[in-house]
Design an enzyme around this catalytic site. Structure first.
Site, short mmCIF file in Angstrom:
data_model
loop_
_atom_site.label_atom_id
_atom_site.label_comp_id
_atom_site.label_asym_id
_atom_site.label_seq_id
_atom_site.Cartn_x
_atom_site.Cartn_y
_atom_site.Cartn_z
N ASP A 6 -13.38 -4.32 -1.04
CA ASP A 6 -13.10 -3.92 0.35
C ASP A 6 -14.34 -4.14 1.20
O ASP A 6 -15.06 -3.20 1.53
CB ASP A 6 -12.69 -2.44 0.40
CG ASP A 6 -11.43 -2.14 -0.39
OD1 ASP A 6 -10.48 -2.93 -0.31
OD2 ASP A 6 -11.40 -1.12 -1.09
N ASP B 227 0.88 -1.17 0.00
CA ASP B 227 0.00 0.00 0.00
C ASP B 227 0.91 1.22 0.00
O ASP B 227 1.78 1.36 0.88
CB ASP B 227 -0.87 0.04 1.27
CG ASP B 227 -1.95 -1.04 1.27
OD1 ASP B 227 -2.07 -1.76 0.26
OD2 ASP B 227 -2.66 -1.16 2.28
O1 1PR Z 1 -10.94 2.67 -4.98
O2 1PR Z 1 -10.03 2.10 -7.19
O3 1PR Z 1 -9.18 4.07 -5.97
O4 1PR Z 1 -8.65 1.78 -5.23
C1 1PR Z 1 -8.12 2.03 -3.96
C2 1PR Z 1 -7.38 0.81 -3.55
O5 1PR Z 1 -6.66 1.12 -2.36
C3 1PR Z 1 -8.29 -0.36 -3.25
O6 1PR Z 1 -7.70 -1.54 -3.77
C4 1PR Z 1 -8.31 -0.43 -1.73
O7 1PR Z 1 -8.35 -1.78 -1.29
C5 1PR Z 1 -7.00 0.21 -1.35
N1 1PR Z 1 -7.05 0.97 -0.09
C6 1PR Z 1 -7.68 2.13 0.09
N2 1PR Z 1 -7.47 2.55 1.36
C7 1PR Z 1 -6.71 1.64 1.96
C8 1PR Z 1 -6.21 1.70 3.34
O8 1PR Z 1 -5.59 0.76 3.83
N3 1PR Z 1 -6.49 2.79 4.03
N4 1PR Z 1 -5.70 -0.43 1.30
C9 1PR Z 1 -6.44 0.62 1.06
C10 1PR Z 1 -6.14 -1.65 1.15
C11 1PR Z 1 -5.73 -3.69 1.86
C12 1PR Z 1 -4.92 -4.78 1.37
C13 1PR Z 1 -3.87 -5.10 2.36
C14 1PR Z 1 -4.37 -6.40 2.89
C15 1PR Z 1 -3.33 -7.24 3.54
N5 1PR Z 1 -5.16 -2.46 1.57
O9 1PR Z 1 -4.48 -4.68 0.10
O10 1PR Z 1 -2.67 -5.11 1.70
O11 1PR Z 1 -5.44 -6.15 3.79
O12 1PR Z 1 -2.87 -6.66 4.70
P1 1PR Z 1 -2.31 -7.56 5.89
O13 1PR Z 1 -1.69 -8.76 5.26
O14 1PR Z 1 -1.31 -6.71 6.58
O15 1PR Z 1 -3.50 -7.90 6.73
P2 1PR Z 1 -9.77 2.71 -5.86
#
Ligand code: 1PR
Length: 546
Positions: free
Chosen positions: A398, A239
């Site tokens: 999500d 991320d």
């Molecule tokens: O909506 O098309 O602009 O895409 C935004 C992207 O950013 C989406 O894929 C959304 O999942 C991601 N995103 C948005 N905000 C966050 C945040 O964390 N605040 N991250 C975010 C999502 C989740 C996973 C993470 C896993 C594994 N990250 O990808 O890597 O949960 O984590 P872990 O192994 O530590 O538990 P758009």
């Protein structure tokens, strides 16, 4: 510097192939018209997307006779992916469009009654003990395709071809073919790590053609194939966002909150994206995913910082790269409109193999249902998959759990859960969110998954806001529900805290891949340790190759 000619006729991630060739010490010359073809000594025909689209483009531009002549003249020729398919007579994908007909045979679709399609991931190219362009008996190669040439023993051999095969489920298909001056791979060698670079080198140096069909070199110390078939894919996810100092950093949240819990509330900074991606590649990650978790407002789109990250990463990371975040129709800082397809194109040209769409997919799915499940071809998913193939479009989901007291308490697809809610509720459904979990919509994961599959998404990245950063293991119930609803591959994400969680998700669900983030970033475990553990548990993984 020795040269090789590359035919650039379709959209797609050609940058990775160029990077791979340059890493091997060769320079790329472009073929931009059929008149350029006779100048080529060694010619590579890459290909992504639809068979009919590629062949029609080649045909309309007048390339087909020039390619046939190149092959008939005995000059070195290599086809990659659709570049292999083009050598056959045709494909069920577009039955009206003929192929080059250099090889007799027609491609058909993988049977999806018992397995996910497209076939995405690392599989073998078994050569039955013969020497085929330095393909390794125990090596795995990255495939991504929906149509395949079924392998029937003796059929291609009787035409003089040497064949390497892969096995997916009960189907054995052609992974590579070679004869004389012609070599073609269904897999992407430029995305197949060290093993892929070796086979490209065998083509470029001419050694592959010379040694074809003989015994593999005696010095080959690689062990014999342990097991044929598709491996369990382990993906490292980064991320990425700008921190309060303006630097682009890898961060990681708990339930999507990426700020420190102390009074500072700084954005967690876990390292630099390019360096971390390289480390994960060298550790044996099967894919690397970048999610740009903050939008690119205030930044002209052509200067997107993620473009530079992809350019740099694709020079050293030879496994598939996915990029997500902000892929939707938008307005640039100068007021001009930019389509999601244009943004995706910039990412593909910078080295991405797949784009991942989050919020925009939910909005598109809402429209899909409100318009009576009709498709008009105008969503980002449809446009990008039409241009680049559905394997290039991932939808990132999500979801958040919503507990309900009884089966009929909601119209949504519910599950009975082993982990009751705060009031002892034993049922729940998973609500889709947008904007990084900030807004919850009245749509469940089954609805979303089925809508985006209909639109042409090739894969689902299934996160869980409840599990994110928890180190408590994947949400197996969520994964089982979504796997049961679609045919396309699913990547399980969120909650991985130790290698055992990866084994658990592969054994207890039918997930096609599993993704980890925090446990790798914090240095608690390496990708190598996860794969070692999976192998010990009897699960097939891609071995690390130096
Ligand atoms: O909506 O098309 O602009 O895409 C935004 C992207 O950013 C989406 O894929 C959304 O999942 C991601 N995103 C948005 N905000 C966050 C945040 O964390 N605040 N991250 C975010 C999502 C989740 C996973 C993470 C896993 C594994 N990250 O990808 O890597 O949960 O984590 P872990 O192994 O530590 O538990 P758009």
């Amino acid at each position: 510097m020795p040269r090789v000619h590359l035919l650039d006729y379709v959209a797609g991630n050609i940058r990775s192939l160029v990077n791979a060739i340059e890493k091997l010490g060769y320079e790329v010359d472009w073929i931009r018209s059929p008149e350029d073809v006779p100048r080529a000594e060694k010619l590579i025909l890459p290909g992504v997307g639809h068979f009919g689209h590629c062949l029609s483009q080649l045909s309309q531009a007048g390339y087909l006779p020039a390619i046939r002549t190149h092959i008939e003249d005995g000059k070195p020729f290599m086809g990659v992916c659709v570049g292999l398919q083009a050598l056959f007579e045709g494909s069920d994908e577009d039955a009206d469009v003929p192929g080059l007909g250099v090889i007799k045979g027609f491609l058909g679709r993988f049977d999806d009654s018992t397995k996910a399609v497209p076939h995405i991931g690392w599989n073998s190219a078994s050569t039955a003990g013969q020497c085929v362009y330095d393909l390794g008996a125990a090596s795995k190669y990255y495939y991504v395709h929906t149509y395949r040439m079924p392998y029937v023993r003796g059929q291609l051999e009787s035409q003089g071809w040497t064949v390497a095969t892969g096995t997916y489920g009960t189907e054995t298909f052609v992974g590579a073919v070679a004869k004389g001056n012609v070599y073609a791979t269904q897999f992407h060698p430029e995305k197949s790590g060290v093993a892929g670079l070796k086979t490209i080198r065998a083509f470029l140096t001419g050694q592959g053609a010379k040694a074809l069909g003989g015994d593999p070199p005696r010095l080959d110390s690689r062990p014999a194939a342990l097991q044929d078939g598709l491996t369990r894919r382990v993906i490292a996810c980064l991320d990425v966002r700008t921190n309060d100092q303006g630097d682009l950093v890898v961060t990681k949240g708990d339930q999507y909150d990426v700020r420190e819990k102390d009074d500072s509330r700084n954005v967690r900074n876990l390292g630099k994206p390019v360096q971390m991606a390289k480390k994960y590649y060298e550790d044996g990650a099967d894919e690397v995913t970048f999610l740009n978790i903050t939008s690119f407002r205030d930044c002209p789109i052509a200067d997107l910082p993620m473009l530079e990250i992809l350019r740099q990463t694709s020079q050293t990371v030879f496994v598939p790269l996915t990029i997500g975040g902000g892929i939707r129709d938008t307005v640039d800082t100068d007021g001009s409109k930019v389509t999601a397809l244009e943004i995706a194109t910039m990412y593909f040209k910078s080295g991405a193999d797949k784009v991942s769409i989050g919020s925009d997919a939910v909005i598109a799915a809402e429209e899909y249902y409100s318009l009576g499940r009709k498709l008009f071809g105008n969503t980002a998913i449809e446009q990008i998959s039409r241009a680049y193939g559905n394997q290039a479009v991932v939808v990132s989901i999500d979801p958040k759990r919503v507990y309900v007291p009884k089966v009929d308490a909601t119209r949504h697809s519910i599950i009975e859960t082993r982990f009751p809610g705060p009031k002892g509720e034993t049922y729940c459904w998973y609500a889709c969110t947008i904007k990084g979990g900030r807004e919850t919509r009245d749509m469940d994961v089954v609805e979303l998954a089925q809508a985006v599959e209909a639109m042409g998404a090739g894969e689902l990245l299934l996160n869980s806001i409840d599990k994110d950063g928890s180190n408590s293991g994947f949400d197996l119930e969520l994964i089982n529900q979504v796997k049961g609803a679609v045919k396309i591959p699913v990547i399980a994400s969120s909650g991985a805290g130790k290698p055992g969680h990866f084994a658990e998700v592969f054994v207890e669900t039918k997930t096609d891949a599993a993704l980890g983030a925090g446990m790798f970033h914090r240095g608690e475990y390496t990708v190598k340790q996860v794969k070692h553990y999976l192998r010990e548990e009897g699960l097939l993984v891609r071995a690390f190759e130096d």
